[in-house]
Write a protein that holds these residues in place. Structure first.
Motif, PDB file in Angstrom:
ATOM      1  N   PHE A   1       0.812  -1.142   0.372  1.00 12.04           N
ATOM      2  CA  PHE A   1       0.125  -0.599  -0.430  1.00 12.04           C
ATOM      3  C   PHE A   1       0.507   1.397   0.041  1.00 12.04           C
ATOM      4  CE2 PHE A   1      -2.473  -3.613   1.780  1.00 12.04           C
ATOM      5  CZ  PHE A   1      -3.907  -3.394   0.782  1.00 12.04           C
ATOM      6  N   ALA A   2      -0.007   1.938   0.038  1.00 13.70           N
ATOM      7  CA  ALA A   2       1.351   3.723   0.568  1.00 13.70           C
ATOM      8  C   ALA A   2       1.940   4.017   1.025  1.00 13.70           C
ATOM      9  CB  ALA A   2       0.292   4.672  -0.470  1.00 13.70           C
ATOM     10  N   ASP A   3       1.383   3.608   2.367  1.00 23.77           N
ATOM     11  CA  ASP A   3       1.914   3.436   3.347  1.00 23.77           C
ATOM     12  C   ASP A   3       0.927   2.566   4.557  1.00 23.77           C
ATOM     13  OD1 ASP A   3      -1.017   5.221   3.708  1.00 23.77           O
ATOM     14  OD2 ASP A   3       0.150   6.564   3.818  1.00 23.77           O
ATOM     15  N   PHE A   4       1.260   3.221   5.803  1.00 26.52           N
ATOM     16  CA  PHE A   4       1.192   2.302   6.906  1.00 26.52           C
ATOM     17  C   PHE A   4      -0.705   2.336   7.320  1.00 26.52           C
ATOM     18  CE2 PHE A   4      -0.874   2.055  11.390  1.00 26.52           C
ATOM     19  CZ  PHE A   4      -0.341   0.370  11.667  1.00 26.52           C
ATOM     20  N   THR A   5      -1.139   3.900   6.774  1.00 30.46           N
ATOM     21  CA  THR A   5      -3.008   4.239   7.320  1.00 30.46           C
ATOM     22  C   THR A   5      -2.993   3.581   5.921  1.00 30.46           C
ATOM     23  OG1 THR A   5      -2.176   6.751   8.152  1.00 30.46           O
ATOM     24  CG2 THR A   5      -4.553   5.987   7.467  1.00 30.46           C
ATOM     25  N   GLU A   6      -2.946   2.855   4.797  1.00 31.40           N
ATOM     26  CA  GLU A   6      -3.743   2.662   3.902  1.00 31.40           C
ATOM     27  C   GLU A   6      -3.575   0.853   4.366  1.00 31.40           C
ATOM     28  OE1 GLU A   6      -5.456   3.801   1.216  1.00 31.40           O
ATOM     29  OE2 GLU A   6      -5.123   5.410   2.180  1.00 31.40           O
ATOM     30  N   ALA A   7      -2.534   0.335   4.486  1.00 34.86           N
ATOM     31  CA  ALA A   7      -2.326  -0.998   4.693  1.00 34.86           C
ATOM     32  C   ALA A   7      -3.527  -1.788   5.606  1.00 34.86           C
ATOM     33  CB  ALA A   7      -1.166  -1.561   5.204  1.00 34.86           C
ATOM     34  N   PHE A   8      -3.628  -0.783   6.732  1.00 34.00           N
ATOM     35  CA  PHE A   8      -3.831  -0.526   8.182  1.00 34.00           C
ATOM     36  C   PHE A   8      -5.673  -0.498   7.535  1.00 34.00           C
ATOM     37  CE2 PHE A   8      -5.558  -0.654  12.801  1.00 34.00           C
ATOM     38  CZ  PHE A   8      -5.171  -1.764  13.052  1.00 34.00           C
ATOM     39  N   ALA A   9      -5.773   0.261   7.283  1.00 38.14           N
ATOM     40  CA  ALA A   9      -7.343  -0.039   6.969  1.00 38.14           C
ATOM     41  C   ALA A   9      -7.573  -0.880   5.940  1.00 38.14           C
ATOM     42  CB  ALA A   9      -7.299   1.705   5.829  1.00 38.14           C
TER      43      ALA A   9
END
Ligand SMILES: C[C@H](O)[C@H](O)[C@H]1CNC2=NC(N)=NC(=O)C2=N1
Length: 99
Positions: free
Chosen positions: A37-45
């Protein structure tokens, strides 16, 4: 009743997932994929959304997260191998990933 996939069912359920980037560990009878993903926030979402489906279906992934990557391994512990639930959850994860 959850049961291990037959050879015929593997062709129809697992082959399309392999064409979509999943790999099969034949010995462990698991399928696996890593999403980036683009970043951790996207991965965790993504993980949050997938977790809600996993809980709804009472079928849970073995997975890990490192920053923007989510590494997933699916198998059905109750039958000691792949069942239709693994294919169902894998398809849902691919769908969430594309949303
Ligand atoms: C008791 C409970 O319903 C079972 O252990 C469920 C929970 N989630 C599960 N998840 C997975 N991946 N495989 C299972 O066999 C399984 N079984």
């Amino acid at each position: 009743m959850t049961e291990k996939l037959s050879d015929t069912a593997r062709k129809s359920l697992i082959d399309p997932l392999v064409a979509n980037g999943w790999t099969v560990d034949a010995e462990a009878d698991r399928i696996a994929k890593t999403y980036e993903f683009a970043d951790f926030t996207e991965a965790f979402a993504f993980m949050t959304r997938a977790a809600l489906w996993a809980e709804k279906w009472n079928h849970h992934p073995d997975w890990s997260n490192s920053y923007n990557r989510v590494t997933i391994s699916l198998t059905t512990h109750d039958v000691g191998g792949l069942s239709s639930l693994d294919a169902k959850l894998a398809r849902k994860m691919d769908q969430i990933r594309e949303d």
